[in-house]
Design a protein around this motif. Structure first.
Motif, PDB file in Angstrom:
ATOM      1  N   UNK A 196      59.840 -22.287  69.925  1.00 25.27           N
ATOM      2  CA  UNK A 196      58.820 -21.260  69.706  1.00 25.27           C
ATOM      3  C   UNK A 196      58.762 -20.321  70.915  1.00 25.27           C
ATOM      4  N   UNK A 197      58.964 -19.037  70.654  1.00 27.22           N
ATOM      5  CA  UNK A 197      58.969 -18.046  71.734  1.00 27.22           C
ATOM      6  C   UNK A 197      57.587 -17.806  72.324  1.00 27.22           C
ATOM      7  N   UNK A 198      56.544 -18.278  71.619  1.00 27.99           N
ATOM      8  CA  UNK A 198      55.187 -18.092  72.117  1.00 27.99           C
ATOM      9  C   UNK A 198      54.841 -19.038  73.269  1.00 27.99           C
ATOM     10  N   UNK A 199      55.651 -20.093  73.441  1.00 33.24           N
ATOM     11  CA  UNK A 199      55.402 -21.045  74.526  1.00 33.24           C
ATOM     12  C   UNK A 199      55.735 -20.381  75.848  1.00 33.24           C
ATOM     13  N   UNK A 200      54.815 -20.377  76.816  1.00 34.54           N
ATOM     14  CA  UNK A 200      55.077 -19.739  78.112  1.00 34.54           C
ATOM     15  C   UNK A 200      56.351 -20.267  78.762  1.00 34.54           C
ATOM     16  N   UNK A 201      57.106 -19.382  79.390  1.00 33.34           N
ATOM     17  CA  UNK A 201      58.404 -19.741  79.979  1.00 33.34           C
ATOM     18  C   UNK A 201      58.278 -20.735  81.126  1.00 33.34           C
ATOM     19  N   UNK A 202      57.063 -20.854  81.713  1.00 33.15           N
ATOM     20  CA  UNK A 202      56.894 -21.783  82.833  1.00 33.15           C
ATOM     21  C   UNK A 202      56.927 -23.245  82.388  1.00 33.15           C
ATOM     22  N   UNK A 203      56.813 -23.492  81.089  1.00 35.51           N
ATOM     23  CA  UNK A 203      56.852 -24.867  80.594  1.00 35.51           C
ATOM     24  C   UNK A 203      58.288 -25.279  80.305  1.00 35.51           C
TER      25      UNK A 203
END
Length: 257
Positions: A196-203
């Motif tokens: 899912x692209x909505x998940x922040x990239x820091x995770x």
């Protein structure tokens, strides 16, 4: 038909419908879908009322809306439908027993057998040492489809065991562990990762894997970040960061009960 002319099969029919509605409510309770479910029930009730009052035009409009809306509901409730079908098709007998327990309408909340205190304390200690952790706690849906990717185990949950599994030099450190009731039943489990692209990239991958498994099943998950030691609690694909461990303990116990 007279008022008292009721067959036994009619009573069975009513009870089955009531059980179905109750379980659907339990399935979506605590999620965004609960508002949609309540809205559908209200619209259906209004539709039946308009039929009773012989309001033909309004009744036809509502009936058509509900008919077409069934296709939209499959999209809206796809996660809940997936969980329901996983539960019905499960080969895990203990998961089936938990499924049946959901229908005990008059029973008190189930007692939590999982050693939640040990899990929370382990996450706290490993957060302080910035040790990566991924714990998945099974509820009603069977997790056999992911347990098979790891090493089977049957060890009672306690603090020393959890610390030894996630110790950085331990061969069991990589991957997730699965907890059923109060037993660790699998280690080094490979979970599907959400794209899912909505998940922040820091995770990282741990968070993405925890999001994915809690979207596909009703399991709950705990993640401790290797980077900052932050503890995350995941349910239904949503996550919350916790610093107050007492609140986290209470939330886990409430969700497991």
């Amino acid at each position: 038909m007279e008022l008292l002319d009721i067959r036994i099969i009619d009573i069975v029919d009513i009870v089955l419908v009531a059980l179905l509605l109750y379980y659907i409510y339990k399935l979506v309770k605590g999620t965004v879908a609960i508002n949609i479910f309540i809205g559908i029930v209200i619209i259906y009730g209004v539709w039946k009322l308009t039929e009773l009052l012989e309001m033909e035009l309004f009744s036809k409009i509502l009936g058509g809306f509900l008919g077409v809306g069934m296709f939209a509901l499959i999209v809206v409730f796809q996660q809940e439908i997936r969980r329901f079908l996983l539960m019905l098709g499960s080969t895990n007998f203990s998961a089936r027993k938990k499924f049946i327990k959901q229908f005990r309408l008059l029973s008190k909340e189930n007692e939590v057998s999982t050693n939640v205190a040990a899990i929370v304390k382990a996450c706290k200690k490993m957060g302080e040492s910035k040790t990566g952790v991924l714990i998945v706690i099974e509820k009603n849906n069977s997790l056999d489809f992911v347990k098979n990717t790891g090493d089977k185990m049957n060890v009672e949950v306690n603090l020393p065991i959890l610390e030894s599994i996630f110790y950085k030099n331990s061969p069991l450190h990589d991957g997730a562990i699965i907890i059923e009731e109060n037993f660790i039943t699998a280690t080094r489990v490979i979970l599907p990762v959400s794209n899912d692209l909505k998940i922040p990239s820091r995770f990282g991958l741990r968070h993405r894997a925890a999001i994915s498994i809690t979207e596909k099943t009703d399991a709950i998950s705990l993640v401790v970040s290797e980077e900052n030691g932050q503890i995350s609690y995941l349910k239904d694909g949503d996550f919350v960061h916790f610093e107050n461990l007492e609140e986290l303990h209470n939330l886990i116990e409430n969700d497991l009960s």
